[in-house]
Design an enzyme around this catalytic site. Structure first.
Site, short mmCIF file in Angstrom:
data_model
loop_
_atom_site.label_atom_id
_atom_site.label_comp_id
_atom_site.label_asym_id
_atom_site.label_seq_id
_atom_site.Cartn_x
_atom_site.Cartn_y
_atom_site.Cartn_z
N ASN A 71 0.87 -1.18 0.00
CA ASN A 71 0.00 0.00 0.00
C ASN A 71 0.90 1.23 0.00
OD1 ASN A 71 -1.86 2.00 0.42
ND2 ASN A 71 -2.81 1.07 2.23
N ARG A 86 -2.49 -2.20 -3.58
CA ARG A 86 -3.72 -1.43 -3.43
C ARG A 86 -3.65 -0.23 -4.37
NH1 ARG A 86 -5.15 3.14 0.78
NH2 ARG A 86 -7.32 3.37 0.22
N HIS A 121 -13.02 2.14 -0.36
CA HIS A 121 -12.99 1.14 0.72
C HIS A 121 -13.51 -0.21 0.26
CE1 HIS A 121 -13.19 4.57 3.88
NE2 HIS A 121 -11.96 4.11 3.83
N ARG A 181 -11.73 14.74 7.07
CA ARG A 181 -12.58 15.14 5.94
C ARG A 181 -13.97 15.51 6.41
NH1 ARG A 181 -11.16 9.94 3.01
NH2 ARG A 181 -9.00 10.26 2.37
N GLU A 241 -7.94 -5.80 5.32
CA GLU A 241 -7.77 -5.45 3.92
C GLU A 241 -6.56 -6.15 3.30
OE1 GLU A 241 -8.53 -1.38 5.44
OE2 GLU A 241 -9.20 -0.98 3.40
P1 ADP Z 1 -7.30 3.75 8.76
O1 ADP Z 1 -8.49 4.37 8.10
O2 ADP Z 1 -6.12 4.66 8.78
O3 ADP Z 1 -7.03 2.33 8.34
P2 ADP Z 1 -8.23 2.59 11.25
O4 ADP Z 1 -9.27 1.72 10.65
O5 ADP Z 1 -7.08 1.95 11.90
O6 ADP Z 1 -7.71 3.70 10.27
O7 ADP Z 1 -8.96 3.51 12.33
C1 ADP Z 1 -8.30 4.53 12.99
C2 ADP Z 1 -9.28 5.21 13.92
O8 ADP Z 1 -9.77 4.23 14.86
C3 ADP Z 1 -8.65 6.32 14.73
O9 ADP Z 1 -9.53 7.44 14.75
C4 ADP Z 1 -8.55 5.71 16.11
O10 ADP Z 1 -8.67 6.67 17.11
C5 ADP Z 1 -9.77 4.81 16.13
N1 ADP Z 1 -9.64 3.83 17.22
C6 ADP Z 1 -8.73 2.85 17.34
N2 ADP Z 1 -8.90 2.20 18.52
C7 ADP Z 1 -9.93 2.79 19.16
C8 ADP Z 1 -10.59 2.59 20.41
N3 ADP Z 1 -10.20 1.65 21.26
N4 ADP Z 1 -11.63 3.40 20.70
C9 ADP Z 1 -12.02 4.36 19.87
N5 ADP Z 1 -11.46 4.60 18.67
C10 ADP Z 1 -10.42 3.84 18.31
#
Ligand code: ADP
Length: 397
Positions: free
Chosen positions: A10, A91, A180, A241, A384
């Protein structure tokens, strides 16, 4: 090892994420992330069987980043030669109308992805640079492109068409594409498995809530609606965003304040969403501030959940009958208050969230609705990388 493995890639504009993935089990014997590519202080964090390592230094481009990653595999393992690596899976963000399936990368594919740069000016050039770097270092392996947009190529015309002059779609590709897709594909199958039904027989509303966020209506395994549009800016509130705004906003800000369109675009993509409202794009921080009584974080949470709720209602109506509402992504998988707030008071629609199940810390796919619910509410961790590995193997001749 004899099971097929895929090197999943990625590539972002200044980053490279890679993982060696067992396409059959999803196991990841090694992975890593190179950041700040093109700067003097690039970093590589690599994870192998013996633990993690961190390297610093200047990494000029994606090809140099791959070289660094290969060195890390050589030095810290796992030994790539010990695995049956059958492909490199890339990706790619925007496949436009051209790609509805993963494809083995040829020069023609590169040309087509290059032609799509106007639709994804930040993402596709980075993906292409990653492909070029990987092809230089792994010339003997097939390279496969997996597109974020491909899963949504099943959207019917009435869902993907903007009500704008009809020539725009033909002449300029102005339509909704959705993103996505890799996550929606993986999570839909996993949700059907959890429900114990064939994917072809279930209707799902799937909310992928990560840094980026979008929601899809999936009928029988096919996307029929999704909240991101021509670009990933449309739809839900995200980390940075805005999601949906009045389309006249750009013209207003440009006319009244003299801001350039590029600046407005940057602010709506990078300085808005949770960050714009609460000053933090990390959802954990938003929750922490909200719990501490911060009114801005509290409003950000409410706007996020309200937008999500509106889309759930809309997609329920699009599908007519819904078997499950599915939460995934970092926020969807972990933030219990988002799940309960966005679905509160919908029992007349057959939607109920069980408070204890919702707060429980279960690792794999699980239900958070009572056993007899008309509509199941599920939490399904996305993967993913595994989906890219599976789709790469399936695309091989
Ligand atoms: P990406 O879109 O970069 O792949 P992720 O799917 O890993 O991102 O999601 C990241 C988001 O998930 C961040 O906003 C992070 O704060 C949130 N997040 C991760 N763990 C927790 C948690 N335990 N409680 C609340 N939000 C969480």
């Amino acid at each position: 090892m004899s099971t097929p493995h895929v090197l999943v890639v990625n590539a972002g504009s200044s980053s490279l994420k890679y993982s060696l993935v067992d396409a059959t089990t999803g196991e990841t014997p090694g992975d890593g992330l190179v950041e700040r590519i093109g700067e003097s202080s690039s970093t590589l964090v690599h994870q192998g069987p013996g633990g993690g390592t961190r390297t610093e230094g200047a990494v000029a481009d994606h090809e140099a980043a791959f070289r660094l990653a290969l060195d890390a595999f050589g030095e810290h393992g796992p030994d790539l030669a010990a695995y049956d690596v059958v492909a490199v899976g890339h990706r790619v963000v925007h496949g436009g109308e051209h790609f509805s399936q993963p494809v083995v990368i040829t020069d023609e594919v590169i040309e087509a992805v290059t032609d799509l740069i106007p639709l994804a000016p930040l993402h596709n050039p980075a993906n292409l640079s990653g492909i070029a770097g990987a092809r230089a270092l792994f010339p003997d392996l097939p390279h496969v492109a997996i597109f974020d947009t491909a899963f949504h190529q099943t959207l019917p015309p009435h869902a993907y068409t903007y009500a704008v002059p009809r020539d725009w779609v033909r002449e300029h590709g102005i339509r909704r594409y959705g993103f996505h897709g890799t996550s929606f594909s993986f999570v839909s199958q996993a949700a059907a498995d959890l429900l114990g039904k064939p994917l072809a027989e279930v209707n799902l509303v799937v909310a992928h809530l990560g840094n980026g966020a979008s929601i899809s209506a999936v009928r029988g395994g096919e996307s029929v609606e999704t909240s991101m549009g021509m670009t990933p800016l449309e739809g839900l509130v995200m980390g940075t965003r805005s999601g949906d705004v009045d389309p006249a906003l750009h013209a207003h800000l440009h006319r009244e304040l003299g801001w350039s369109l590029d600046e407005i675009d940057r602010i709506l993509n990078r300085e808005s969403g949770l960050k714009g409202l609460a000053g933090e794009n990390d959802f954990r921080e938003v929750l922490r501030l909200r719990d501490a009584g911060d009114p801005a974080a509290s409003l950000a949470f409410d706007v996020f959940c309200h937008r999500l709720r509106k889309y759930v209602g809309a997609y329920y109506a699009v599908l007519g009958e819904v078997d499950a509402i599915v939460f995934t992504g970092g926020v969807g998988e972990n933030a219990a208050p988002v799940r309960s707030a966005s679905l509160a008071g919908l029992s007349r629609l057959g939607i109920t969230v069980d408070g204890t199940l919702n707060e429980g810390r279960v690792a794999g796919p699980h239900a958070i609705s009572p056993a007899n619910s008309a509509v199941a509410v599920l939490v399904v961790p996305t993967n993913e990388e595994w989906e890219i590995a599976r789709q790469s193997v399936a695309a091989l001749p």
